[in-house]
Design a protein around this motif. Structure first.
Motif, mmCIF file in Angstrom:
data_model
loop_
_atom_site.group_PDB
_atom_site.id
_atom_site.type_symbol
_atom_site.label_atom_id
_atom_site.label_comp_id
_atom_site.label_asym_id
_atom_site.label_seq_id
_atom_site.Cartn_x
_atom_site.Cartn_y
_atom_site.Cartn_z
ATOM 1 N N UNK A 173 0.847 -1.209 0.000
ATOM 2 C CA UNK A 173 0.000 0.000 0.000
ATOM 3 C C UNK A 173 0.879 1.255 0.000
ATOM 4 N N UNK A 174 1.911 1.218 0.832
ATOM 5 C CA UNK A 174 2.844 2.371 0.886
ATOM 6 C C UNK A 174 3.477 2.587 -0.480
ATOM 7 N N UNK A 175 3.902 1.467 -1.098
ATOM 8 C CA UNK A 175 4.572 1.562 -2.397
ATOM 9 C C UNK A 175 3.637 2.138 -3.455
ATOM 10 N N UNK A 176 2.364 1.716 -3.386
ATOM 11 C CA UNK A 176 1.389 2.226 -4.364
ATOM 12 C C UNK A 176 1.262 3.744 -4.189
ATOM 13 N N UNK A 177 1.119 4.167 -2.927
ATOM 14 C CA UNK A 177 0.928 5.607 -2.666
ATOM 15 C C UNK A 177 2.154 6.420 -3.065
ATOM 16 N N UNK A 178 3.311 5.787 -3.040
ATOM 17 C CA UNK A 178 4.548 6.487 -3.441
ATOM 18 C C UNK A 178 4.726 6.534 -4.948
ATOM 19 N N UNK A 179 3.779 5.932 -5.685
ATOM 20 C CA UNK A 179 3.859 5.991 -7.150
ATOM 21 C C UNK A 179 4.805 4.970 -7.746
ATOM 22 N N UNK A 180 5.010 3.859 -7.066
ATOM 23 C CA UNK A 180 5.962 2.860 -7.575
ATOM 24 C C UNK A 180 5.295 1.813 -8.467
ATOM 25 N N UNK A 181 3.980 1.977 -8.672
ATOM 26 C CA UNK A 181 3.252 0.949 -9.422
ATOM 27 C C UNK A 181 2.578 1.559 -10.649
ATOM 28 N N UNK A 182 2.759 0.879 -11.776
ATOM 29 C CA UNK A 182 2.099 1.331 -13.005
ATOM 30 C C UNK A 182 1.159 0.260 -13.513
ATOM 31 N N UNK A 183 -0.019 0.705 -13.994
ATOM 32 C CA UNK A 183 -0.925 -0.226 -14.667
ATOM 33 C C UNK A 183 -1.044 0.252 -16.103
ATOM 34 N N UNK A 184 -0.750 -0.614 -17.020
ATOM 35 C CA UNK A 184 -0.791 -0.298 -18.449
ATOM 36 C C UNK A 184 -0.099 1.037 -18.745
ATOM 37 N N UNK A 185 1.061 1.198 -18.144
ATOM 38 C CA UNK A 185 1.879 2.374 -18.446
ATOM 39 C C UNK A 185 1.566 3.615 -17.623
ATOM 40 N N UNK A 186 0.499 3.586 -16.819
ATOM 41 C CA UNK A 186 0.117 4.765 -16.027
ATOM 42 C C UNK A 186 0.391 4.514 -14.548
ATOM 43 N N UNK A 187 0.996 5.513 -13.889
ATOM 44 C CA UNK A 187 1.150 5.382 -12.436
ATOM 45 C C UNK A 187 -0.237 5.415 -11.786
ATOM 46 N N UNK A 188 -0.481 4.460 -10.874
ATOM 47 C CA UNK A 188 -1.769 4.411 -10.166
ATOM 48 C C UNK A 188 -1.489 4.460 -8.666
ATOM 49 N N UNK A 189 -2.133 5.410 -7.966
ATOM 50 C CA UNK A 189 -1.859 5.550 -6.529
ATOM 51 C C UNK A 189 -3.038 5.109 -5.670
ATOM 52 N N UNK A 190 -4.042 4.511 -6.304
ATOM 53 C CA UNK A 190 -5.218 4.052 -5.542
ATOM 54 C C UNK A 190 -5.112 2.554 -5.255
ATOM 55 N N UNK A 191 -5.039 2.223 -3.952
ATOM 56 C CA UNK A 191 -4.863 0.812 -3.575
ATOM 57 C C UNK A 191 -6.059 -0.041 -3.991
ATOM 58 N N UNK A 192 -7.234 0.572 -4.068
ATOM 59 C CA UNK A 192 -8.453 -0.197 -4.369
ATOM 60 C C UNK A 192 -8.705 -0.342 -5.868
ATOM 61 N N UNK A 193 -7.813 0.224 -6.687
ATOM 62 C CA UNK A 193 -7.963 0.077 -8.145
ATOM 63 C C UNK A 193 -8.112 -1.405 -8.510
ATOM 64 N N UNK A 194 -9.042 -1.717 -9.406
ATOM 65 C CA UNK A 194 -9.274 -3.128 -9.762
ATOM 66 C C UNK A 194 -8.374 -3.538 -10.936
ATOM 67 N N UNK A 195 -7.765 -4.690 -10.775
ATOM 68 C CA UNK A 195 -6.900 -5.226 -11.825
ATOM 69 C C UNK A 195 -7.627 -6.367 -12.519
ATOM 70 N N UNK A 196 -7.639 -6.313 -13.829
ATOM 71 C CA UNK A 196 -8.146 -7.437 -14.614
ATOM 72 C C UNK A 196 -6.950 -8.379 -14.830
ATOM 73 N N UNK A 197 -7.029 -9.541 -14.168
ATOM 74 C CA UNK A 197 -5.865 -10.437 -14.141
ATOM 75 C C UNK A 197 -5.401 -10.828 -15.542
ATOM 76 N N UNK A 198 -6.355 -11.009 -16.426
ATOM 77 C CA UNK A 198 -5.985 -11.478 -17.769
ATOM 78 C C UNK A 198 -5.435 -10.344 -18.634
ATOM 79 N N UNK A 199 -6.029 -9.137 -18.489
ATOM 80 C CA UNK A 199 -5.696 -8.079 -19.466
ATOM 81 C C UNK A 199 -4.661 -7.063 -18.991
ATOM 82 N N UNK A 200 -4.757 -6.660 -17.722
ATOM 83 C CA UNK A 200 -3.923 -5.536 -17.284
ATOM 84 C C UNK A 200 -2.462 -5.943 -17.111
ATOM 85 N N UNK A 201 -1.586 -4.988 -17.488
ATOM 86 C CA UNK A 201 -0.164 -5.260 -17.269
ATOM 87 C C UNK A 201 0.333 -4.348 -16.160
ATOM 88 N N UNK A 202 0.792 -4.998 -15.086
ATOM 89 C CA UNK A 202 1.176 -4.254 -13.883
ATOM 90 C C UNK A 202 2.699 -4.286 -13.744
#
Ligand code: URA
Length: 238
Positions: A23-52
């Motif tokens: 959660x800390x890492x997400x809030x620090x901007x260390x995670x990208x979904x499909x090329x975009x930084x995402x800072x919301x821990x509750x963001x939903x990931x589509x296991x098959x399609x999304x690239x994290x």
């Protein structure tokens, strides 16, 4: 498997850290979904399609993990114990979370132990209705003979409360110390030791070598583990 998972759960399930750490890492901007930084821990990931991506590296999501472990003698089959070393103490802290052994081997028994976080598979493998054979190599003090093999095959009356299901006994060497392979489909407490005691003999060494279609990998030393291969996982689920 569900298709959508919260981002923080997705990362924690992928063994990238505890839920609070990711959660800390997400809030620090260390995670990208499909090329975009995402800072919301509750963001939903589509296991098959999304690239994290986590800290710049792609995440390979695995809800369930499966390891083959070569249990040495002298450790208890448990997830934790106050005073004794457990089979889980051999596993790296990072992957240990939520893992457990499927079934139990005695402290002095060696050999194949499946370690997973897949409760359904564990339940199926241990369920008496699924008839999964477990094969052991055993050394027995006393002369094991064909009479024992026949008694085991008929279903041995082990004690007044327990009659074992038919078990297959293959005698490799018969003498003061006998060497045998024995397959049972149940997993009662000390079952093999009790079966031999019921015919007046003592198990002095016991090693599980297979469980269903899964055989202990010869290249694993005692205390070592490796992830199951895709085809091994499939064969267990059949
Ligand atoms: N039977 C036993 O007696 N002990 C084991 O660890 C497994 C089967």
């Amino acid at each position: 498997m569900e298709k959508q998972v919260r981002l923080d759960k997705y990362l924690a399930d992928s063994n990238l850290g505890s839920r609070s750490q990711v959660k800390k890492d997400i809030k620090q901007g260390l995670v990208k979904i499909n090329g975009q930084i995402v800072k919301k821990c509750e963001e939903k990931i589509d296991i098959k399609k999304d690239r994290v991506f986590y800290k710049g590296s792609p995440v390979s999501y695995q809800k369930y993990v499966y390891y083959m472990f070569h249990k040495p003698a002298g450790v208890v089959t448990a997830t934790e114990d106050k005073s004794q070393k457990t089979v889980m103490d051999f596993f790296d802290k990072k992957i240990r979370k939520k893992l457990f052994p499927v079934g139990r081997l005695d402290k002095d028994t060696e050999g194949l132990l499946l370690i997973t976080n897949d409760g359904q598979l564990a339940h199926d493998l241990l369920s008496p209705t699924k008839h999964v054979d477990k094969t052991y190599y055993a050394e027995i003090s006393g002369k094991v003979d064909e009479g024992d093999a026949e008694a085991f095959l008929r279903g041995l009356q082990v004690d007044k409360d327990f009659r074992a299901k038919p078990a297959k006994l293959v005698i490799k060497e018969s003498g003061e110390l006998s060497k045998v392979f024995i397959s049972i489909e149940e997993g009662k407490f000390h079952q093999i030791k009790r079966m031999f005691l019921a015919v007046g003999k003592e198990v002095v060494y016991l090693k599980r070598i297979s469980m269903g279609a899964l055989s202990l990998d010869d290249s694993l030393d005692k205390g070592e583990y490796r992830p199951l291969r895709e085809e091994e996982i499939k064969s267990l689920k059949k």
